[in-house]
Scaffold this motif. Sequence first.
Motif: not given
Length: 583
Positions: A280-305
């Motif tokens: 589960c991921v709980y977070a405020r919504d960012a303006e851009s997928p390139a933002d720092h928080g999205t990249s850091v969190t993605g290493i832990l929790a990004a979903r991909s096919a």
Amino acid sequence: MRPLATSLTALTLALGLGNATANEQALRLKDLQRCGDLFSTEQLTFCLRSEGLGTDDLNVMLRGKAVDASREEDGRLRLTVKRDDHQSGPLWLEQGERRSNPIWLTLNGSHVIAAGPDDVAKNMDGLTTYVDLVSVIIEEDHDGLEESQRLADKYGAEVVGAIAPLNTYQLRLPVKDLTERDALVLRLGSETSVDAVVVEESGAEELLEEDSQPKPRNTEWVANRFLDAVDFYLHRLSAQKTAIKTHPVRIGIIERDVDFDSPEFAAYLGGCEPTKPQTCVYARDAESPADHGTSVTGILAARSAEPGDSGFLSALEPASSGFEVIVERNSDAGITANVAASVNLVEDGVRVLNWSWGIHRVGTLDVDGERIDSLVRSGVAMSGYEELLEEFFLWLRREHPDVVVVNSAGNGSARSGQDDYRLPSSFITDQLLVVGAHERDYSKDVPVEHPDYVTKRPSSNIDMRVDITASACTRAATLEAGTRGDVHCGTSYATPMVTGIIGAMLSINPALEPEQLRELLRRSALTIGRNSDFEAVEADDLTAPILPSERSYQLDNQDIGRSARLDMRKALELTAESLQHRR
């Protein structure tokens, strides 16, 4: 109080949105802050800022149950909850078939406010600093709130924020410029009840390194045996003679937000059941997928096919018992807010904190003798931050000895352990793990186990205080499924690799203490560096050198003296073995 449906209609019209436009927009929670009486202990009030609200009935959900909310004059949603009736947990919006991103709502009281654009100024070092907001750390033999209120009355100030477990309170001073502020800070600091005054120096989120070289995310992760670790967790844990039962783990990420418009995070919209084998991921919504928080969190929790392109914790489904990843920064009030958010998260049951941030003092020199010019703070600010962080780690050791903080070493090509020049990585405590960064050396055709498979990233901070290195590079998320963004590199992105593996280790053996986690990471580590890294004077130590005790006292082991590189697969193997010793 206006009916919620009427309030939402007014809000939609105020924003200039017709029904069709509002209904077509994605429903997103952009911000959640404490408001009203910040020092109330029985009733807590929160103000929410959202996007995409239509005129349909709205449900505000806290831990899966609807709570009452109303609209304020500025168009925000406002809700008040009784502490006795609720627990900290995820909050999200539901309107028709649409679900917003969930945000973690804490019922703990640590909160500091950020300065507005008119309340900051440039100091003598050219750094943005708060003019009228400071925090005072009260000596532990005093009641913090009572004493801070006394000081506020004495100096004409106002108490506006608090980190009560650290006896730290934020004051708004009656000053108009930095000269007046500094004079009043000196007077506050001379009070016998005041341990330290924290002057905040914060600007916008500073950009870290980007790398134009074509380095796919999963190619870099091979150096840490990422997929080997996923395979072990998914298949080997259940194949043991006695299948190993996993446990849920809660992880805190001190970042601003995550972009839920990215396909990698779209699955996290709405509610999430952490007791199921899912992340589960709980977070405020960012303006851009390139933002720092999205990249850091993605290493832990990004979903991909593609399994090799998923975040580490999300790739462990369904063998896990669930991971909760809480992305939280409290407010934009810099380091003080980072500490406030960390205190709240620890009190909410977080076992691992990811700190992909750090600062250098003005005048810090890198290994080549050149001045570092990014992420720097003045000496005055550094001294206050040092005292605040010291209070945090003393509190952590006293009240929450099982919590571990994973911190980035920094990207200044400097020495991470110099306590006068680098925070927080310079703190010496079992509850702080410091992570450096390495990258693939594509010029060498050697197996992954070979020390030359990777090379230290030139910008990564170094020295004996660094515990281990991990892959520096990842690719940013995008708004298109199956595509990846620019390459981002740095210790910020190495840190969540270590956070993720520690989370997985604790899910296997939740009894592991911070010192034991460090020992297992170091015992399992691959190597990087020359034959002997004991000569720190040559500035070639990327981490503390591997010791004989970390190789079963085999004095002729080829790893001894080299720096430590994360081996995610071996770390899980040793963790599974630790259960046998516990029995």
